[in-house]
Design a protein around this motif. Structure first.
Motif, mmCIF file in Angstrom:
data_model
loop_
_atom_site.group_PDB
_atom_site.id
_atom_site.type_symbol
_atom_site.label_atom_id
_atom_site.label_comp_id
_atom_site.label_asym_id
_atom_site.label_seq_id
_atom_site.Cartn_x
_atom_site.Cartn_y
_atom_site.Cartn_z
ATOM 1 N N VAL A 176 1.049 5.598 15.944
ATOM 2 C CA VAL A 176 1.308 5.021 14.529
ATOM 3 C C VAL A 176 1.545 5.918 13.651
ATOM 4 O O VAL A 176 0.580 7.112 13.451
ATOM 5 C CB VAL A 176 -0.027 4.030 14.249
ATOM 6 N N VAL A 177 2.408 6.036 12.820
ATOM 7 C CA VAL A 177 2.554 6.947 11.806
ATOM 8 C C VAL A 177 2.489 6.270 10.335
ATOM 9 O O VAL A 177 3.133 5.231 10.190
ATOM 10 C CB VAL A 177 4.002 7.806 11.927
ATOM 11 N N ILE A 178 1.901 6.660 9.276
ATOM 12 C CA ILE A 178 1.506 6.265 8.218
ATOM 13 C C ILE A 178 2.443 7.319 7.260
ATOM 14 O O ILE A 178 2.172 8.257 6.972
ATOM 15 C CB ILE A 178 0.467 5.617 7.502
ATOM 16 N N ASN A 179 3.351 6.711 6.260
ATOM 17 C CA ASN A 179 4.079 7.685 5.542
ATOM 18 C C ASN A 179 4.030 7.195 3.796
ATOM 19 O O ASN A 179 4.706 7.572 3.017
ATOM 20 C CB ASN A 179 5.469 7.789 5.810
ATOM 21 N N ASP A 180 3.604 5.938 3.584
ATOM 22 C CA ASP A 180 3.527 5.387 2.319
ATOM 23 C C ASP A 180 2.094 4.409 2.145
ATOM 24 O O ASP A 180 1.669 3.886 3.016
ATOM 25 C CB ASP A 180 4.944 4.539 2.208
ATOM 26 N N GLY A 181 2.106 4.039 1.056
ATOM 27 C CA GLY A 181 1.023 3.251 0.761
ATOM 28 C C GLY A 181 0.837 3.026 -0.763
ATOM 29 O O GLY A 181 1.361 3.717 -1.685
ATOM 30 N N ALA A 182 -0.429 2.225 -1.297
ATOM 31 C CA ALA A 182 -0.837 2.188 -2.536
ATOM 32 C C ALA A 182 -2.193 1.769 -2.489
ATOM 33 O O ALA A 182 -2.668 1.131 -1.590
ATOM 34 C CB ALA A 182 0.002 1.005 -3.128
ATOM 35 N N ALA A 183 -2.763 2.181 -3.540
ATOM 36 C CA ALA A 183 -4.446 2.083 -3.807
ATOM 37 C C ALA A 183 -4.592 1.737 -5.246
ATOM 38 O O ALA A 183 -3.726 1.680 -5.967
ATOM 39 C CB ALA A 183 -5.361 3.369 -3.559
ATOM 40 N N HIS A 184 -5.714 0.975 -5.367
ATOM 41 C CA HIS A 184 -6.307 0.581 -6.662
ATOM 42 C C HIS A 184 -7.469 1.245 -6.998
ATOM 43 O O HIS A 184 -8.545 1.384 -6.056
ATOM 44 C CB HIS A 184 -6.468 -1.088 -6.663
ATOM 45 N N SER A 185 -7.625 1.594 -8.245
ATOM 46 C CA SER A 185 -8.658 2.694 -8.491
ATOM 47 C C SER A 185 -10.156 1.689 -8.458
ATOM 48 O O SER A 185 -11.283 2.375 -8.072
ATOM 49 C CB SER A 185 -8.609 2.929 -9.883
ATOM 50 N N VAL A 186 -10.153 0.498 -8.434
ATOM 51 C CA VAL A 186 -11.331 -0.321 -8.528
ATOM 52 C C VAL A 186 -11.565 -1.032 -6.980
ATOM 53 O O VAL A 186 -12.440 -1.037 -6.418
ATOM 54 C CB VAL A 186 -11.567 -1.444 -9.743
ATOM 55 N N ASP A 187 -10.421 -1.823 -6.725
ATOM 56 C CA ASP A 187 -10.406 -2.839 -5.728
ATOM 57 C C ASP A 187 -10.110 -2.049 -4.261
ATOM 58 O O ASP A 187 -10.399 -2.932 -3.191
ATOM 59 C CB ASP A 187 -9.198 -3.734 -5.888
ATOM 60 N N SER A 188 -9.676 -0.967 -4.291
ATOM 61 C CA SER A 188 -9.556 -0.188 -2.810
ATOM 62 C C SER A 188 -10.858 0.369 -2.234
ATOM 63 O O SER A 188 -11.788 0.907 -2.849
ATOM 64 C CB SER A 188 -8.663 1.098 -2.971
ATOM 65 N N SER A 189 -11.152 -0.095 -1.037
ATOM 66 C CA SER A 189 -12.268 0.333 -0.358
ATOM 67 C C SER A 189 -12.028 0.426 1.308
ATOM 68 O O SER A 189 -10.742 0.274 1.494
ATOM 69 C CB SER A 189 -13.493 -0.960 -0.485
ATOM 70 N N ASP A 190 -13.022 1.187 1.837
ATOM 71 C CA ASP A 190 -12.897 1.380 3.400
ATOM 72 C C ASP A 190 -12.453 0.049 4.057
ATOM 73 O O ASP A 190 -11.528 -0.215 4.750
ATOM 74 C CB ASP A 190 -14.420 1.848 3.713
ATOM 75 N N VAL A 191 -13.174 -1.077 3.750
ATOM 76 C CA VAL A 191 -12.923 -2.279 4.104
ATOM 77 C C VAL A 191 -11.374 -2.899 4.047
ATOM 78 O O VAL A 191 -10.924 -3.523 5.028
ATOM 79 C CB VAL A 191 -13.858 -3.326 3.887
ATOM 80 N N ALA A 192 -11.196 -2.795 2.785
ATOM 81 C CA ALA A 192 -9.680 -2.927 2.279
ATOM 82 C C ALA A 192 -8.595 -2.468 3.036
ATOM 83 O O ALA A 192 -7.714 -3.032 3.537
ATOM 84 C CB ALA A 192 -9.706 -2.903 0.750
#
Lengths: 694, 230
Positions: A561-577
């Motif tokens: 599995v290769v990951i090369n892109d994504g996005a995060a949110h300063s408040v709503d991103s977490s380990d579980v998310a």
């Protein structure tokens, strides 16, 4: 008392089932005065051979667990590991080989080299174990040690040469001619106790001379002294020949062949002499450990009894007095009362009772020097653990453990059985790394898995006998797997708003088939679009998804599995998310990556009379087998094939009825292969119906 | 199947093999020059053309024969890139069967019985038979004709290897050395391996019943034993 390490031999006795291992061991123990009477494996007296200590073994006449035993012969100390002959128990054989310095490979003088002998021989080559061949059962009709020696050369590819020739064969076997001393050897007395040396009978003189020449030719390359003596036609001393044979044997380039009949008490004492003479002492074998404090750097163990202790627990047994741990020391001395450290768990343990073993009886000792094989009482550990003196953190190299290929659901019949069953399973898993057990979360069933039908059957029997745990057994299940066959992209956003802080994570990349290995995670994120701290959350999410495929719920392997892109949110991103996002991304990619079902393929060898070859091939072909080849020698034939394990259930019965019981087969795991379309469809359908039922 | 380039680019195309069945070929050389390597390349070429091959090895083990195929196929895959090498390896396995016999147990009757076992039960229907290690020294013309008869009746293509010896100077009128000098007319194609300066030359004595006129010379790369145009 310091023991002379030069005079210690740790040997294994290994061979095809029914070639007489246990009988031979029994004789060895008798001649070395460890036991005072001889019992046969299938004894009429109902006592059974001393080495087969488990009841089940006595009943089936096969040796399942390798009991370690000690004896001494002509001022040498010999530790013998009796090893099982059936291929389903090869982990036992391999584990025993790990702690051995040399081995006696027993072959039947009628049956010769059979496929199990080939497997065992291959294992010995892998662990670089010098070996002596003993052609047993020379008293049987059809015995031909010359042919067997040739087979050792052809099939086992060993440089095998006979050190003896028989005086008469089959029921006329009287003794052997020793080609080194050029004496006839007879075994007198009811139990063959008295070894009598005589002149070689006149009619064998010529053959003996000829065979001796062959032997000298073969071993002269290992000794310049001998070579010179031969060229100069000088006197050749017995010691010179022994030394050359010893060198050749230790270098694995020569295999001495001894002959006899353990059952008729012939040829056992010369074999013991050969063990002393040609097999290595612990100091002559280089063993390595890994230094856990130094990045697992390889270190050679010293064999010096004065160095800090390093010892390997290679076998556990549940005895009458608690857990018995068989241990081999590689350096240092193990003393009663010492404190030693288990390098896997870091736990300190105190050495309580220390014993030397002789199958069912034991002898208390105060200390065990380097290179010895002994047993400890009351030590909690798993098989394969290394023990060191405090301050040292070494581990003996890990053993090659194959993954289980077959599983069974078991159900205890009542509450009492339930308790006993868990006790038994706990014990078996510790004893045997190829045996596993777990509870299926969905069905709540206890599942046991292992290397073959017989392997599991034996444990179920042992549960009943030793632990009084009666269980009902489900149909055997093949350990299927799922994998992908093409590259697929994914781009998944996990978003949840439920008042308060939500969950947000986007993961994009691709998955592709991985030729070697089970799973690989590659992080190609640039610019921190997924923050560092959540990368491992993605990895975790993907790994979670691997546990259960979507086709039939089998574990998924062979995926990069290769990951090369994504996005995060300063408040709503977490380990579980991000774990959740990765699970979603995996599901999305997996569906597009053409997933397929894989099944275990076994390497099967069927041996039997040539007249049945057509029938054998037909039976394999019907079971989706791919016949690799056939081997024919006289009236005896071997068919090699690659077979799906799923088709092999009950094959022994089919084979028996096809060939009037004259053929047998061995099977070992080879690889995983894609299941054909029609079968895959059936499996998927069954899985979906099963899901619906819930 | 997508393996056409492996077939069309194979230097063995110089030999007119594969045009028809019931053809008999012979590879001769002194010991150690690469008879088996060439035989296995001929077998693999046949498999790549979609045929099923039985490899008969006399006096060797199944494993030894299998290793030859693995090695040669490995070299082929090194030279040509194939999309899914695993599928090719799998395909080769399915189109090949190895039969090994002890020297003493090989005979036309035995072979025929074995072939019939396979064909009648519909387990494996061979198109091509390659025989390695057949002892021409002790075989008379009648037995050889008998074998050719079997090959014809099952409409197979068959290839044999034979060892010749430097000391034995007997030779047939067309230049085929002993021990095959008296049966060479039974073969449509005869290739003799001869050590050259840096490699091993293939002397094509007869090419599908014709004297070779193509003028193309072939040799074996001494390290890989692969056939090359030279």
């Amino acid at each position: 008392m310091k023991r002379d390490l030069e005079k210690v031999r740790n040997i294994g006795i290994s061979a095809h089932i029914d070639s007489g291992k246990t009988t031979l061991t029994e004789r060895i123990l008798y001649y070395t005065r460890r036991i005072h009477a001889i019992h046969e494996v299938r004894g009429k007296d109902g006592v059974g051979a001393t080495m087969d200590s488990m009841e089940l073994e006595k009943e089936r006449g096969i040796t399942i667990q390798s009991a370690a035993t000690y004896c001494s012969w002509k001022d040498h100390d010999i530790n013998i590991i009796d090893t099982p002959g059936h291929v389903d128990f090869t982990i036992e054989v391999e584990r025993a080989l790990r702690v051995l310095d040399g081995a006696v490979l027993i072959l039947c003088s009628v049956g010769g080299v059979q496929s199990q002998s080939i497997t065992v021989n291959r294992q010995m080559t892998r662990y670089k174990v010098p070996r002596i061949a003993f052609v047993n059962k020379c008293d049987r009709t059809g015995a031909n040690p010359y042919r067997v020696t040739q087979q050792i050369r052809d099939k086992l590819e060993l440089n095998a040469v006979m050190l003896q020739i028989p005086i008469g064969l089959e029921s006329d076997m009287e003794g052997v001619v020793d080609l080194i001393s050029m004496k006839a050897v007879y075994f007198d007395g009811e139990q063959g106790d008295d070894v009598r040396y005589e002149e070689i009978p006149a009619e064998l003189r010529e053959e003996a001379e000829e065979k001796r020449e062959e032997l000298l030719d073969a071993v002269s390359m290992f000794s310049d002294e001998l070579m010179e003596a031969m060229l100069e036609e000088e006197e050749i001393s017995e010691d010179m020949i022994h030394e050359a044979i010893r060198r050749g044997t230790l270098s694995l380039e020569f295999a001495p062949v001894m002959i006899g009949s353990a059952y008729k008490n012939k040829g056992v004492q010369p074999l013991l002499d050969a063990v002393n003479r040609y097999l290595p002492s612990p100091t002559e074998i280089e063993n390595t450990a890994y230094d856990l404090d130094n990045d697992e750097a390889e270190v050679v163990v010293s064999n010096n009894p004065d160095d800090p202790l390093v010892a390997l627990a290679f076998k556990l047994e549940d005895g009458r007095y608690g857990q018995l741990t068989y241990i081999r020391t590689y350096q240092g001395t193990l003393r009663k009362g010492d404190t030693i450290v288990n390098s896997r768990t870091g736990k300190k343990v105190k050495v309580g009772r220390l014993v030397r073993l002789h199958a069912n009886e034991m002898e208390e000792i105060e200390e065990a020097g380097s290179g010895d094989i002994v047993a400890l009482f009351g030590i909690d550990c798993a098989s394969g653990d290394t023990f060191c003196a405090p301050g040292l953190n070494w581990s003996m190299s890990s053993m090659h453990v194959p993954a289980p290929v077959i599983s069974l659901a078991i159900r205890p019949v009542d509450n009492k059985a339930q308790d006993n069953m868990s006790k038994a399973l706990n014990r078996f898993c510790k004893e045997d790394p190829t045996f596993r057990s777990y509870v299926d979360q969905e069905t709540n069933e206890t599942i046991i898995s292992g290397m073959g039908e017989l392997h599991l059957e034996v444990y179920i029997e042992r549960m009943k006998r030793e632990y009084n745990a009666e269980v009902e057994v489900g149909a055997p299940q093949v350990a299927y797997r799922e994998t992908i066959t093409q590259r697929a992209e994914f781009d998944y956003t996990h978003k949840k708003q439920t008042g308060g802080s939500g969950q947000y994570g986007r993961v994009a990349g691709y998955m592709e088939p991985l030729e070697e290995g089970e799973y690989e995670f590659v992080d190609e994120i640039v610019g921190g679009v997924i923050p560092r701290e959540f990368i491992s959350s993605c990895d975790k999410g993907f790994q979670k998804s691997l546990a259960k495929g979507t086709l039939i719920g089998a574990p998924i392997t062979g995926v990069r599995v290769v990951i090369n892109d994504g996005a995060a949110h300063s408040v709503d991103s977490s380990d579980v998310a991000f774990q959740q996002a990765a699970v979603g991304a995996f599901r999305q990619g997996y569906a597009k990556a053409s997933p397929v079902i894989m099944e275990p393929i076994m390497k099967v060898a069927v041996e039997g009379p040539s007249e049945f070859q057509g029938a054998i091939m037909g039976s394999l072909n019907q079971r989706r087998g791919m016949i690799v080849g056939t081997f024919e020698e006289g009236n005896y034939t071997v068919v090699e094939a690659e077979m799906p394990l799923a088709e092999m259930f009950g094959y022994s019965t089919t084979l028996r009825s096809l060939t009037q019981g004259k053929a047998e087969f061995t099977m070992e795991f080879a690889t995983y292969k894609q299941v054909p379309k029609s079968i895959a469809d059936e499996l998927i359908k069954a899985y979906e119906e099963q899901k619906k039922e819930k | 199947m997508g393996y056409e380039p492996l077939v069309t680019q194979n230097p063995l195309r110089v030999l007119n093999i594969g045009r028809n069945n019931r053809q008999m070929g012979l590879v001769m050389a002194r010991a150690g020059l690469g008879k088996t390597a060439l035989l296995v390349q001929i077998a693999l070429d046949s498999i790549l053309r979609g045929n099923r091959v039985i490899h008969v090895s006399i006096g060797e083990s199944i494993d030894k024969a299998r290793v030859w195929y693995d090695d040669i196929l490995g070299f082929i895959l090194q030279e040509h890139s194939v999309d899914r090498p695993h599928e090719l390896i799998e395909m080769v396995k399915q189109h090949r069967m190895i039969m090994t016999f002890k020297e003493s147990s090989f005979s036309r009757a035995r072979l025929e019985e074995r072939l019939n076992d396979l064909v009648l039960q519909d387990i494996f229907k061979p198109d091509c038979l390659v025989v390695d290690g057949f002892d021409f020294e002790t075989t008379d013309r009648a037995s050889m004709e008998d074998l050719k008869d079997l090959v014809d009746s099952m409409s197979l293509q068959a290839w044999f290897t034979a060892i010749c010896h430097r000391a034995d100077r007997r030779v047939s009128p067309t230049g085929v050395p002993a021990p095959c000098h008296e049966v060479d007319d039974l073969f449509d194609t005869v290739i003799l391996l001869k050590p050259g300066k840096d490699n091993i030359n293939l002397e094509i004595i007869r090419n599908n019943s014709e004297q070779d006129t193509s003028g193309v010379s072939l040799n074996l790369d001494p390290t890989t034993m692969m056939v090359k145009q030279g």
